[in-house]
Enzyme design. Structure first.
Site, PDB file in Angstrom:
ATOM      1  N   GLU A 252       0.890  -1.154   0.000  1.00  0.00           N
ATOM      2  CA  GLU A 252       0.000   0.000   0.000  1.00  0.00           C
ATOM      3  C   GLU A 252       0.928   1.202   0.000  1.00  0.00           C
ATOM      4  OE1 GLU A 252      -1.610   3.003   0.665  1.00  0.00           O
ATOM      5  OE2 GLU A 252      -1.954   2.412   2.745  1.00  0.00           O
ATOM      6  N   CYS A 286      -1.930   9.042   2.311  1.00  0.00           N
ATOM      7  CA  CYS A 286      -1.752   8.587   0.930  1.00  0.00           C
ATOM      8  C   CYS A 286      -2.984   8.868   0.076  1.00  0.00           C
ATOM      9  CB  CYS A 286      -1.392   7.111   0.925  1.00  0.00           C
ATOM     10  SG  CYS A 286      -2.510   6.150   1.935  1.00  0.00           S
TER      11      CYS A 286
HETATM   12  P1  NAD Z   1      10.513   6.784   3.494  1.00  0.00           P
HETATM   13  O1  NAD Z   1      10.426   6.373   2.078  1.00  0.00           O
HETATM   14  O2  NAD Z   1      11.854   6.970   4.107  1.00  0.00           O
HETATM   15  O3  NAD Z   1       9.780   5.744   4.436  1.00  0.00           O
HETATM   16  C1  NAD Z   1       8.431   5.373   4.269  1.00  0.00           C
HETATM   17  C2  NAD Z   1       8.123   4.320   5.350  1.00  0.00           C
HETATM   18  O4  NAD Z   1       8.850   3.139   5.079  1.00  0.00           O
HETATM   19  C3  NAD Z   1       8.556   4.724   6.752  1.00  0.00           C
HETATM   20  O5  NAD Z   1       7.568   4.275   7.650  1.00  0.00           O
HETATM   21  C4  NAD Z   1       9.877   4.008   6.978  1.00  0.00           C
HETATM   22  O6  NAD Z   1      10.098   3.675   8.330  1.00  0.00           O
HETATM   23  C5  NAD Z   1       9.705   2.765   6.166  1.00  0.00           C
HETATM   24  N1  NAD Z   1      10.921   2.250   5.573  1.00  0.00           N
HETATM   25  C6  NAD Z   1      11.901   2.946   4.976  1.00  0.00           C
HETATM   26  N2  NAD Z   1      12.839   2.111   4.473  1.00  0.00           N
HETATM   27  C7  NAD Z   1      12.439   0.854   4.782  1.00  0.00           C
HETATM   28  C8  NAD Z   1      12.958  -0.442   4.523  1.00  0.00           C
HETATM   29  N3  NAD Z   1      14.080  -0.617   3.812  1.00  0.00           N
HETATM   30  N4  NAD Z   1      12.283  -1.508   4.986  1.00  0.00           N
HETATM   31  C9  NAD Z   1      11.126  -1.361   5.675  1.00  0.00           C
HETATM   32  N5  NAD Z   1      10.560  -0.164   5.935  1.00  0.00           N
HETATM   33  C10 NAD Z   1      11.211   0.928   5.483  1.00  0.00           C
HETATM   34  O7  NAD Z   1       9.660   8.093   3.609  1.00  0.00           O
HETATM   35  P2  NAD Z   1       9.185   8.936   4.854  1.00  0.00           P
HETATM   36  O8  NAD Z   1       9.843  10.262   4.809  1.00  0.00           O
HETATM   37  O9  NAD Z   1       9.197   8.183   6.142  1.00  0.00           O
HETATM   38  O10 NAD Z   1       7.658   9.068   4.442  1.00  0.00           O
HETATM   39  C11 NAD Z   1       7.272   9.881   3.365  1.00  0.00           C
HETATM   40  C12 NAD Z   1       6.945   9.109   2.138  1.00  0.00           C
HETATM   41  O11 NAD Z   1       6.425   7.847   2.486  1.00  0.00           O
HETATM   42  C13 NAD Z   1       5.858   9.832   1.406  1.00  0.00           C
HETATM   43  O12 NAD Z   1       6.362  10.278   0.192  1.00  0.00           O
HETATM   44  C14 NAD Z   1       4.754   8.837   1.211  1.00  0.00           C
HETATM   45  O13 NAD Z   1       4.637   8.496  -0.130  1.00  0.00           O
HETATM   46  C15 NAD Z   1       5.184   7.609   1.881  1.00  0.00           C
HETATM   47  N6  NAD Z   1       4.262   7.139   2.900  1.00  0.00           N
HETATM   48  C16 NAD Z   1       3.134   6.555   2.471  1.00  0.00           C
HETATM   49  C17 NAD Z   1       2.247   6.075   3.393  1.00  0.00           C
HETATM   50  C18 NAD Z   1       0.995   5.390   2.963  1.00  0.00           C
HETATM   51  O14 NAD Z   1       0.047   5.371   3.709  1.00  0.00           O
HETATM   52  N7  NAD Z   1       0.975   4.794   1.788  1.00  0.00           N
HETATM   53  C19 NAD Z   1       2.509   6.201   4.741  1.00  0.00           C
HETATM   54  C20 NAD Z   1       3.684   6.819   5.152  1.00  0.00           C
HETATM   55  C21 NAD Z   1       4.571   7.264   4.211  1.00  0.00           C
END
Ligand code: NAD
Length: 478
Positions: A252, A286
């Site tokens: 998701e 999202c």
């Molecule tokens: P990010 O890409 O660094 O991380 C997104 C999420 O993934 C975080 O919760 C992080 O802890 C986790 N994550 C990161 N690398 C990982 C890995 N290798 N393995 C497992 N989990 C990992 O971005 P961010 O700054 O934390 O969040 C912003 C971006 O994330 C936004 O651009 C948005 O698109 C996306 N996001 C989407 C949702 C959603 O509901 N789809 C929720 C939160 C964040």
């Protein structure tokens, strides 16, 4: 430390393990900048213990009747409701969203536990008529096995819940790594399950360096299924890891939702609904409506109404009952939103309202609307995931659909119209997993939640939500 905030733990094999002897990372209240807790990071030995316990617990949990499993999940829902005020306060302290949104999130999580308690009791197999009457042919739906789940920080209650509730209802065990930014909420959900009688090891909760944990858990032969909510790049990476290990993954991911305002729409209602929908969760959702496409004859009028509704929103600390929009949850998103606005204005976009950080110790940003945005601007391609709305004009429904479907995202889309014909056409032709006509409230346990294209695959709610935690076996007996 804030006195309403709790000490943080790992949960492994039914034991609450403290930070003693482990690395930690700070949990920061985004409304004040204050460090409110320290989250322990799981060591390699902790992960091994979690995997071993998940494997052991799966053997008993899968053989616990769906009826008994449902009792635990229903009791969990009851405990979450009884503890709502305490959990919602912790959620607001660590994530920033207003208390009314946090309360809604806890209530919604309780609903998901109840929903999946019942869905678990409706996992039916079938008996298939044989070619040879001496043969008995049975198709069984079985729990897929131990799950490795990864949840983000923007919905610290709902995102872990959707994975845990569906997987447990199906008879799977789960190791979850919630977001390190918002650990207390996930731990409260785990505590409710624990207090409701969930046997040790059926749910393990770990925190740490996300990349290290996901790589280790996904590669482990114990893990049979992966589920992730987060960004597209991380989802793509985890998809590769799961693919290498030949494990199914539910994803998701992000979105860049269009909202189409047709000239026959109730503009006042659309402006009010979109201001609330866009800036809910400070835009860090999202499903957030981002590209607001308005039919030309009503573009200026809508922009004016939308700007007024946006300017009327009260930004502040989520614990203040008057607050409608909380802080941005972390510095990464402040930097990203600031960069997207600078890039767009440098290319000629106009700031209709907002555009600036609000001074103070917390991470507050003015709810912002941009107009006259060239397609080359970064924000027309990248998810803002912050309090930033784009308003763009369109001529015909074909133009609006083309712009809506231009991006690789396909999570949510919205349309505002009084015409049934228009509503039916956009419902069919928008490339999105979820479509809201004349409203934006889409997170309900009885409906499937999920996207298409780069926004991911699989559904996390509705009758579909449990399916990704089940596998099919046939037994043919002579
Ligand atoms: P990010 O890409 O660094 O991380 C997104 C999420 O993934 C975080 O919760 C992080 O802890 C986790 N994550 C990161 N690398 C990982 C890995 N290798 N393995 C497992 N989990 C990992 O971005 P961010 O700054 O934390 O969040 C912003 C971006 O994330 C936004 O651009 C948005 O698109 C996306 N996001 C989407 C949702 C959603 O509901 N789809 C929720 C939160 C964040």
């Amino acid at each position: 430390m804030h006195n309403a905030y709790s000490k943080l733990f790992l949960l492994i094999d039914g034991e609450w393990l403290s930070a003693d002897g482990r690395d930690v990372s700070p949990v920061v209240n985004p409304a004040t900048g204050e460090t409110i807790g320290e989250v322990p990071h799981a060591t390699r030995a902790d992960l091994d213990a979690a995997l071993a316990s998940s494997q052991r617990a799966f053997k008993t949990w899968r053989n616990t009747s769906a009826y008994e499993r449902a009792k635990v999940l229903r009791k969990t829902a009851e405990l979450l409701r009884a503890r709502s005020e305490d959990i919602a306060t912790k959620l607001t302290l660590e994530q920033g969203k207003p208390l009314f949104e946090a309360r809604y999130e806890v209530a919604s999580s309780a609903d998901y536990f109840e929903w999946f308690a019942e869905e678990g009791r409706r996992v039916y197999g079938r008996i298939v008529p044989p070619r040879n009457q001496a043969v008995h042919q049975l198709v069984r739906r079985e729990p897929i096995g131990p799950v490795a789940a990864f949840a983000p920080w923007n919905f610290p209650a709902i995102t872990p819940t959707r994975k845990i509730a569906a997987a447990l209802a199906a008879g799977c065990s789960v190791i979850i790594k919630p977001g390190e930014e918002c650990p207390a909420t996930a731990l409260e959900i785990a505590r409710a399950l624990h207090d409701a009688g969930l046997p040790p090891g059926v749910l393990n909760v770990v925190f740490g360096a996300p990349a290290e944990i996901s790589e280790y858990l996904i590669a482990s032969p114990v893990t049979r299924k992966v589920s992730f909510t987060g960004s597209v790049p991380v989802g793509r990476h985890l998809s590769v890891l799961a693919g290498q290990a030949l494990k199914p993954i539910t994803l998701e991911l992000g979105g860049h939702a269009p909202a189409l305002i047709f000239e026959d729409a109730d503009l006042e209602s659309a402006a009010r609904i979109l201001a609330a929908g866009k800036f809910r969760g400070t835009g860090q959702i999202c499903l957030s409506p981002t590209r607001i496409l308005v039919q030309k004859p009503v573009h200026e009028k809508f922009l004016d109404l939308f700007a007024k509704a946006t300017e009327g929103l009260k930004v502040g600390n989520g614990l203040d009952p008057k607050t409608q929009v909380g802080p941005i949850s972390n510095q990464r998103r402040i930097d990203a939103v600031s960069d997207l606005i600078s890039d767009a204005t440098a290319r000629g976009a106009r700031i209709v309202t907002g555009g600036q950080r609000i001074a103070g110790p917390g991470l507050f940003w003015q709810p912002t609307i941009l107009a006259d945005i060239p397609t080359a601007a970064k924000v027309m391609h990248e998810e803002p995931f912050g309090p930033l709305a784009l308003v763009l004009p369109f001529d015909t429904i074909d133009d609006a659909l083309e712009e809506s479907n231009r991006l690789p995202y396909g999570l949510a889309a919205y349309a505002f119209t009084e015409s049934a014909r228009t509503a039916i056409r956009v419902g069919k032709e928008l490339d999105a997993g979820m479509i809201g006509i004349n409203h934006t409230q889409m997170i309900v346990c009885e409906l499937p939640f999920g996207g298409v294209k780069d926004s991911g695959h699989g559904s996390e709610g509705g009758a579909e939500g449990i399916q990704s935690y089940l596998t099919t076996k046939f037994i043919s007996q002579v």
